[in-house]
Motif scaffolding. Structure first.
Motif, PDB file in Angstrom:
ATOM      1  N   ASP A 145       0.826  -1.207   0.000  1.00 16.08           N
ATOM      2  CA  ASP A 145       0.000   0.000   0.000  1.00 16.08           C
ATOM      3  C   ASP A 145       0.863   1.260   0.000  1.00 16.08           C
ATOM      4  O   ASP A 145       2.092   1.182  -0.027  1.00 16.08           O
ATOM      5  CB  ASP A 145      -0.971  -0.026   1.191  1.00 16.08           C
ATOM      6  CG  ASP A 145      -0.256  -0.021   2.526  1.00 16.08           C
ATOM      7  OD1 ASP A 145       0.974  -0.230   2.534  1.00 16.08           O
ATOM      8  OD2 ASP A 145      -0.906   0.179   3.560  1.00 16.08           O
ATOM      9  N   ARG A 181       2.693  -2.817   3.853  1.00 14.52           N
ATOM     10  CA  ARG A 181       1.623  -3.807   3.999  1.00 14.52           C
ATOM     11  C   ARG A 181       1.285  -4.399   2.638  1.00 14.52           C
ATOM     12  O   ARG A 181       0.830  -3.687   1.741  1.00 14.52           O
ATOM     13  CB  ARG A 181       0.396  -3.142   4.600  1.00 14.52           C
ATOM     14  CG  ARG A 181      -0.661  -4.099   5.079  1.00 14.52           C
ATOM     15  CD  ARG A 181      -1.572  -3.389   6.065  1.00 14.52           C
ATOM     16  NE  ARG A 181      -2.032  -2.121   5.547  1.00 14.52           N
ATOM     17  CZ  ARG A 181      -3.229  -1.901   5.020  1.00 14.52           C
ATOM     18  NH1 ARG A 181      -4.096  -2.872   4.944  1.00 14.52           N
ATOM     19  NH2 ARG A 181      -3.579  -0.717   4.598  1.00 14.52           N
ATOM     20  N   ASP A 183      -4.840  -9.243   1.944  1.00 12.21           N
ATOM     21  CA  ASP A 183      -6.101  -8.593   2.322  1.00 12.21           C
ATOM     22  C   ASP A 183      -7.167  -8.830   1.261  1.00 12.21           C
ATOM     23  O   ASP A 183      -8.324  -9.136   1.566  1.00 12.21           O
ATOM     24  CB  ASP A 183      -5.898  -7.076   2.497  1.00 12.21           C
ATOM     25  CG  ASP A 183      -5.180  -6.746   3.798  1.00 12.21           C
ATOM     26  OD1 ASP A 183      -5.111  -7.637   4.662  1.00 12.21           O
ATOM     27  OD2 ASP A 183      -4.674  -5.614   3.939  1.00 12.21           O
ATOM     28  N   ARG A 204      -8.492 -12.339   1.262  1.00 12.69           N
ATOM     29  CA  ARG A 204      -9.411 -12.572   2.382  1.00 12.69           C
ATOM     30  C   ARG A 204     -10.810 -12.012   2.084  1.00 12.69           C
ATOM     31  O   ARG A 204     -11.809 -12.705   2.245  1.00 12.69           O
ATOM     32  CB  ARG A 204      -8.845 -11.899   3.639  1.00 12.69           C
ATOM     33  CG  ARG A 204      -9.626 -12.149   4.892  1.00 12.69           C
ATOM     34  CD  ARG A 204      -9.169 -11.268   6.033  1.00 12.69           C
ATOM     35  NE  ARG A 204      -9.602  -9.901   5.893  1.00 12.69           N
ATOM     36  CZ  ARG A 204      -8.813  -8.852   5.812  1.00 12.69           C
ATOM     37  NH1 ARG A 204      -7.514  -8.987   5.837  1.00 12.69           N
ATOM     38  NH2 ARG A 204      -9.296  -7.624   5.693  1.00 12.69           N
ATOM     39  N   ALA A 231     -24.030  -7.841  12.811  1.00 19.89           N
ATOM     40  CA  ALA A 231     -22.821  -7.394  12.106  1.00 19.89           C
ATOM     41  C   ALA A 231     -21.728  -8.452  12.171  1.00 19.89           C
ATOM     42  O   ALA A 231     -21.807  -9.389  12.967  1.00 19.89           O
ATOM     43  CB  ALA A 231     -22.294  -6.094  12.701  1.00 19.89           C
ATOM     44  N   ASN A 232     -20.723  -8.252  11.332  1.00 16.54           N
ATOM     45  CA  ASN A 232     -19.550  -9.135  11.253  1.00 16.54           C
ATOM     46  C   ASN A 232     -19.902 -10.513  10.686  1.00 16.54           C
ATOM     47  O   ASN A 232     -21.057 -10.806  10.400  1.00 16.54           O
ATOM     48  CB  ASN A 232     -18.856  -9.288  12.605  1.00 16.54           C
ATOM     49  CG  ASN A 232     -18.146  -8.014  13.043  1.00 16.54           C
ATOM     50  OD1 ASN A 232     -18.315  -7.589  14.158  1.00 16.54           O
ATOM     51  ND2 ASN A 232     -17.377  -7.407  12.162  1.00 16.54           N
ATOM     52  N   LEU A 233     -18.858 -11.325  10.574  1.00 15.72           N
ATOM     53  CA  LEU A 233     -19.032 -12.632   9.948  1.00 15.72           C
ATOM     54  C   LEU A 233     -19.026 -13.785  10.938  1.00 15.72           C
ATOM     55  O   LEU A 233     -19.402 -14.903  10.610  1.00 15.72           O
ATOM     56  CB  LEU A 233     -17.895 -12.867   8.946  1.00 15.72           C
ATOM     57  CG  LEU A 233     -18.219 -12.618   7.477  1.00 15.72           C
ATOM     58  CD1 LEU A 233     -16.987 -12.818   6.633  1.00 15.72           C
ATOM     59  CD2 LEU A 233     -19.339 -13.518   6.994  1.00 15.72           C
ATOM     60  N   SER A 234     -18.524 -13.513  12.130  1.00 16.07           N
ATOM     61  CA  SER A 234     -18.477 -14.615  13.101  1.00 16.07           C
ATOM     62  C   SER A 234     -18.440 -14.065  14.515  1.00 16.07           C
ATOM     63  O   SER A 234     -18.097 -12.905  14.739  1.00 16.07           O
ATOM     64  CB  SER A 234     -17.241 -15.486  12.854  1.00 16.07           C
ATOM     65  OG  SER A 234     -16.093 -14.682  12.934  1.00 16.07           O
ATOM     66  N   SER A 235     -18.781 -14.925  15.473  1.00 14.67           N
ATOM     67  CA  SER A 235     -18.693 -14.566  16.889  1.00 14.67           C
ATOM     68  C   SER A 235     -17.258 -14.784  17.361  1.00 14.67           C
ATOM     69  O   SER A 235     -16.493 -15.487  16.689  1.00 14.67           O
ATOM     70  CB  SER A 235     -19.632 -15.440  17.709  1.00 14.67           C
ATOM     71  OG  SER A 235     -20.944 -15.211  17.300  1.00 14.67           O
ATOM     72  N   HIS A 256     -24.725 -15.060  11.211  1.00 15.63           N
ATOM     73  CA  HIS A 256     -24.134 -13.770  10.845  1.00 15.63           C
ATOM     74  C   HIS A 256     -24.466 -13.377   9.413  1.00 15.63           C
ATOM     75  O   HIS A 256     -24.617 -12.194   9.111  1.00 15.63           O
ATOM     76  CB  HIS A 256     -22.608 -13.807  11.037  1.00 15.63           C
ATOM     77  CG  HIS A 256     -22.179 -13.607  12.448  1.00 15.63           C
ATOM     78  ND1 HIS A 256     -22.096 -14.637  13.356  1.00 15.63           N
ATOM     79  CD2 HIS A 256     -21.829 -12.492  13.128  1.00 15.63           C
ATOM     80  CE1 HIS A 256     -21.710 -14.160  14.525  1.00 15.63           C
ATOM     81  NE2 HIS A 256     -21.539 -12.866  14.413  1.00 15.63           N
ATOM     82  N   THR A 269     -20.979  -2.579   4.215  1.00 17.56           N
ATOM     83  CA  THR A 269     -20.644  -1.522   5.180  1.00 17.56           C
ATOM     84  C   THR A 269     -21.589  -1.580   6.371  1.00 17.56           C
ATOM     85  O   THR A 269     -21.149  -1.551   7.526  1.00 17.56           O
ATOM     86  CB  THR A 269     -20.718  -0.134   4.514  1.00 17.56           C
ATOM     87  OG1 THR A 269     -19.884  -0.146   3.372  1.00 17.56           O
ATOM     88  CG2 THR A 269     -20.265   0.962   5.458  1.00 17.56           C
ATOM     89  N   ALA A 322     -20.950  -4.557   8.508  1.00 17.19           N
ATOM     90  CA  ALA A 322     -19.535  -4.722   8.851  1.00 17.19           C
ATOM     91  C   ALA A 322     -18.993  -6.038   8.330  1.00 17.19           C
ATOM     92  O   ALA A 322     -18.258  -6.745   9.014  1.00 17.19           O
ATOM     93  CB  ALA A 322     -19.342  -4.629  10.378  1.00 17.19           C
ATOM     94  N   ASP A 342     -16.629  -7.987   6.148  1.00 17.46           N
ATOM     95  CA  ASP A 342     -15.289  -7.706   5.629  1.00 17.46           C
ATOM     96  C   ASP A 342     -15.135  -8.235   4.192  1.00 17.46           C
ATOM     97  O   ASP A 342     -14.425  -9.200   3.957  1.00 17.46           O
ATOM     98  CB  ASP A 342     -14.291  -8.383   6.580  1.00 17.46           C
ATOM     99  CG  ASP A 342     -12.863  -8.166   6.157  1.00 17.46           C
ATOM    100  OD1 ASP A 342     -12.559  -7.072   5.675  1.00 17.46           O
ATOM    101  OD2 ASP A 342     -12.062  -9.103   6.304  1.00 17.46           O
ATOM    102  N   LEU A 373     -16.601  -3.275   1.128  1.00 20.04           N
ATOM    103  CA  LEU A 373     -16.106  -2.521   2.273  1.00 20.04           C
ATOM    104  C   LEU A 373     -14.617  -2.199   2.097  1.00 20.04           C
ATOM    105  O   LEU A 373     -14.155  -1.098   2.417  1.00 20.04           O
ATOM    106  CB  LEU A 373     -16.342  -3.328   3.561  1.00 20.04           C
ATOM    107  CG  LEU A 373     -16.036  -2.633   4.877  1.00 20.04           C
ATOM    108  CD1 LEU A 373     -16.764  -1.319   4.994  1.00 20.04           C
ATOM    109  CD2 LEU A 373     -16.442  -3.532   6.057  1.00 20.04           C
ATOM    110  N   ARG A 405     -13.090   1.601   2.033  1.00 21.28           N
ATOM    111  CA  ARG A 405     -12.044   1.991   2.996  1.00 21.28           C
ATOM    112  C   ARG A 405     -10.821   2.543   2.282  1.00 21.28           C
ATOM    113  O   ARG A 405     -10.274   3.583   2.645  1.00 21.28           O
ATOM    114  CB  ARG A 405     -11.622   0.780   3.826  1.00 21.28           C
ATOM    115  CG  ARG A 405     -12.504   0.549   5.024  1.00 21.28           C
ATOM    116  CD  ARG A 405     -11.943  -0.624   5.825  1.00 21.28           C
ATOM    117  NE  ARG A 405     -12.778  -0.902   6.976  1.00 21.28           N
ATOM    118  CZ  ARG A 405     -12.913  -2.098   7.519  1.00 21.28           C
ATOM    119  NH1 ARG A 405     -12.288  -3.131   7.000  1.00 21.28           N
ATOM    120  NH2 ARG A 405     -13.659  -2.276   8.576  1.00 21.28           N
TER     121      ARG A 405
END
Lengths: 574, 321
Positions: free
Chosen positions: B80, B85, B90, B93, B170-174, B187, B266, B269, B271, B275, B279
């Protein structure tokens, strides 16, 4: 027909149930109320719910909803030099001093306040005997020396070398004593050695490539555990911590960029705390929730409107002063900030913040007075037809104002400013751009983006493409960072104004070690700057911090230490 | 067929290069990528200059683009703007996450839309037909961010009322799920629903129109006259032909959505690609944005090709040379 209607009937039932669920939620909510209650001191936090009554216990996890995610974890690199990274690393890496919410420096890793002598300026740090890294290696004077060497090594990607460049040597007197000799007096020395880098862990490694994805060691109350990028990051208690051990087992950072989602997550118990960007509606929503404590502090970011003094007639001091008098900053603060933080007041100093002891309100002499503003313009020969726009020396008082589009507080501020300045014969046209694009015109006039050649000298035709710019500077307990904004040739002097008097005073400040004397000099510089009026200071941006009342210990910290400054003291209640 | 596929791939290379140059130019000229860094307190000119030199920001845009192209082809899109990085991990993923969302949403949408379209066409002007038409307009006109928020409010209210967590908001997992699969479904449910509503509306309208055209055609009438059972007439004779335009639309849509469902990801959340794009664009970092663009463009090209191939499979009259 029967079979076809079945799904439709199911759909109707589902819709009805859904609407009922929404309706129930609305009815159950207590009446909306913002943060209330008396605060112990100006700018301190406000509590919206009764404090927890249960006994704190050891163990458990707090889930923090973060609206940002760190890019890397190396806090000294350019990419890691942002608050969201600090929120993680402040729990893990040790520092010489901690800055408390009331802007005081408290020795953290040190036995006591470091001692210093002048001529030459030498600071002696005595490290706590028990201080050690998580692998058992003592935190030592060698680490102080290694930290300095890492910061000044030009091969390393370091965000800010300020202060480290002025160090001549770091001597290891004994394992726990470091003697730091400076080339000259350096007043903000307490900002240095935060964080401390572990020599034994990093000396054989390339600092530009370590700690991107994990921090391999700890000298703080928590240790890095895991980072599931895009979703969550976990830190766990450092069982080998030399100080009072953290009460929580772990803190989980969950990354949720949308503030509405954060609110629903807090309401539904999916997260335990959050500190999103402050918004009026958000503060109201959270204030109405049961079992949630909300705090707002007057933060270290302060909003202001910069004048581009290369754009005539903004080069005229009386025009700038008249415009400042034409804006009711008290009204703006009351309308936009007080609903979030009742202690907010207009900022009248561009070096110290209202909640600092040294604060003196020099800029209040340009308080809201539209009649005086019009009189000042007329005295200087400006004319207008009826209630129209003034013309000064053949130049109409018509300007563009720019800020980051989508920022609710800033856009509302612009609208109020536009309306108020129209009353005194100044036309304002809003010229916003989204996010970082807005800032693309904010630079030194000799920079390439403003048509310059980067030679450090402003020549004809080199002017950045804005008239007025509404944005925020980040203040800090030590005002040293503001020197480059206000010195005549300062790196961040985007207004291109020059007060010889202020510059002379600011140049003295780094060498004055007595805090009181230094504050007097800074305040004298601020008074000189007020006369010059290169900007219009507006207000400090409030922070917003909310958490479940089943957690004890959290306290907002508006400095760059973030809300995690005392995370070791956080605990869940029974 | 193979020659056709290879030729299509070869044609897409200059398109990708041209796209990348245009986007790189637009992102680069839209402003100073280091403006945010310059506004940080205490960041010196030396630090800024180091980044400028490292990323060749003082060179002309075509030269900068050439450096980017070299990195992209030899170093998995390189790193980047500000640091070291690497971009590819990224991107890899978020691609996987978006794939989960989009596959689930499109499968759900396709299945429901197919049924809705067929039944609507078979029972034209019935209550069900009017109902699905209304639903389609609702799906077309409803802003995703609003619908997503309403879903979150409903689920949160159900949890507060019953203490039962059906879905997460929100999110993909606990943090530490006991049952990974169940947790992932809990999720993904809300974003899948939010994303599939528009697709259901679109596909069902196509399916209905297409079926109406087919069920009244001569060969379907012939099949019925020969005594073929109605179910077989619908499924084997009518639906297969009616599917052709719907499959084409779905394949094209699938390729586009794989680039990221920006709003859905978004709000929830999630990923994913969308999104990630938002970002990086917000940080004015042209390098990850370019990498995203290349991947998204490849998806679009790939699924365009797939649409063509499926078209040939469903309609044997079509042959590629």
């Amino acid at each position: 027909m029967e079979s076809i209607l079945k799904p439709a009937r199911w759909l109707i039932w589902f819709t009805a149930l859904a609407m009922l669920a929404v309706a129930c939620g609305t009815d159950n909510a207590p009446p909306a109320a913002g943060p209330t209650g008396a605060s112990p001191e100006p700018g301190a936090s406000e509590t919206a719910a009764a404090p927890p009554t249960g006994e704190p216990v050891v163990g458990g996890t707090v889930v923090y909803g973060s609206d940002q995610e760190p890019a890397v974890l190396n806090p000294v690199s350019t990419e890691g030099n942002v608050l969201v990274t600090t929120k993680v690393t402040t729990n893990i890496l040790p520092r010489a001093y901690t800055i408390t919410p009331d802007f005081e420096y408290r020795p953290d890793l040190l036995v006591e306040d470091a001692t210093f002598t002048e001529d030459p300026f030498v600071v002696t740090y005595k490290i706590k005997p028990e201080a050690a890294w998580s692998d058992g290696t003592p935190i030592s004077a060698d680490d102080f020396k290694f930290t300095w060497q890492s910061f000044i090594d030009e091969d390393n990607d370091i965000a800010s070398r300020a202060g480290y460049e002025l160090i001549e040597s770091v001597e290891v007197m004994d394992e726990k004593t470091a003697k730091v000799t400076f080339k000259q007096n350096y007043a903000p020395w307490k900002d240095l050695f935060s964080p401390i880098l572990p020599k034994h862990e990093l000396e054989d490694k390339n600092l530009n490539k370590v700690w991107n994805d994990e921090i391999t060691i700890s000298g703080g109350p928590f240790m890095f555990e895991s980072w599931d990028k895009g979703t969550q990051l976990e830190i766990v208690r450092n069982e080998e911590y030399w100080g009072e051990k953290a009460k929580l087992d772990s803190i989980l950072f969950r990354f949720i960029p949308d503030s509405n989602t954060l609110v629903q997550q807090l309401r539904g118990g999916e997260i335990d705390m959050m500190d999103p960007q402050p918004q009026l509606e958000l503060a109201e929503q959270v204030g109405a929730m049961e079992g949630i404590i909300a705090e707002s502090s007057l933060g270290s970011q302060w909003e202001h409107i910069d004048f581009n003094t290369l754009v005539p007639p903004l080069d005229k001091q009386y025009v700038r002063q008249a415009m400042m008098m034409g804006i009711d900053r008290q009204l703006i603060t009351d309308q936009l900030i007080t609903p979030i933080n009742p202690d907010a007041e207009p900022l009248n100093n561009v070096i110290y913040l209202t909640n600092q002891e040294e604060y003196e309100p020099h800029w209040d002499k340009f308080g809201f007075d539209p009649a005086a503003a019009v009189a000042l313009l007329e005295e200087n020969g400006c004319t207008r037809e009826g209630e129209g726009t003034f013309t000064c020396d053949g130049e109409p008082l018509s300007f563009r104002i720019r800020t980051t589009g989508g920022n609710e507080l800033r856009e509302l501020t612009e609208q109020i400013v536009q309306q108020q300045l129209a009353e005194i014969g100044v036309e304002i046209k809003i010229d916003n751009a989204e996010g970082a694009e807005a800032f693309s015109v904010l630079d030194k006039p000799d920079s390439e983006v403003c048509g310059g050649n980067g030679d450090g000298k402003v020549q004809d035709g080199e002017v950045c493409d804005f008239d007025l710019f509404l944005f925020a500077w980040v203040g800090s307990p030590d005002p040293g960072g503001s020197n480059e904004i206000w010195r005549c040739d300062g790196d961040q002097n985007y207004t291109v104004t020059c007060s010889e008097e202020a510059t002379e005073l600011l140049d003295m400040t780094d060498a004055i070690l007595d805090p009181q004397e230094r504050a007097e000099v800074y305040n004298a510089a601020d008074a000189a700057l007020a006369d010059l009026t290169p900007t219009i200071p507006l207000y400090q941006k409030p922070s917003f911090f909310a958490w479940k009342d089943s957690i004890v210990g959290p306290e907002d910290n508006p400095t760059n230490q973030t809300i995690f400054w005392n995370s070791a003291e956080w605990a869940l209640t029974e | 067929m193979l020659v056709y596929v290879v030729r299509r791939f070869l044609y897409s290379i200059p398109v990708l290069l041209l796209c990348s140059f245009i986007i790189f130019t637009f992102v680069s000229v839209s402003g100073d990528p280091l403006s945010e860094v310059k506004r940080r307190p205490n960041v010196s000119q030396v630090t800024v200059q180091q980044i400028v030199e490292r990323k060749h920001l003082d060179e002309s845009i075509p030269v900068q683009w050439a450096y980017w192209l070299k990195d992209a082809t030899t170093n998995s899109f390189g790193t980047d703007l500000l640091g070291n990085r690497p971009i590819w991990p990224d991107l890899k993923r978020v691609m996987g996450n978006t794939l989960q969302l989009v596959v689930a949403a499109e499968l759900l949408a396709f299945t429901i839309a197919l049924a809705m379209g067929v039944i609507s066409a078979k029972r034209q002007y019935s209550l069900f037909d009017y109902g699905t038409t209304t639903f389609s307009f609702f799906g077309f006109s409803m802003p995703v961010f609003w619908f997503a928020l309403i879903l979150q409010v409903i689920v949160t209210n159900i949890y507060l009322a019953t203490d039962v967590r059906i879905f997460y908001t929100a999110n993909l997992s606990s943090p530490n799920p006991e049952n990974f699969l169940l947790d992932r479904i809990q999720h993904l449910a809300l974003p899948v629903i939010a994303l599939s509503v528009l697709s259901i509306a679109t596909y069902s309208r196509y399916m209905r129109a297409s079926m109406l055209e087919v069920v009244n055609s001569d060969y379907v009438r012939t099949a019925r006259a020969k005594g073929v059972p109605e179910r077989k007439v619908t499924v084997h004779h009518a639906m297969r032909n009616a599917l052709i335009p719907v499959v084409t639309v779905a394949a094209l849509n699938f390729g586009t959505v794989l680039g990221g469902a920006v709003v859905t990801e978004t709000v929830f959340a999630l990923d994913g690609m969308g999104l990630y794009f938002i970002r990086q664009l917000g940080e004015r970092d042209a390098y990850p944005v370019m990498a995203w663009l290349m991947v998204a463009a490849v998806f679009v090209i790939l699924f365009n090709l797939l649409a063509d191939i499926l078209y040939g499979y469903l309609d044997p009259r079509i042959r590629y040379e």
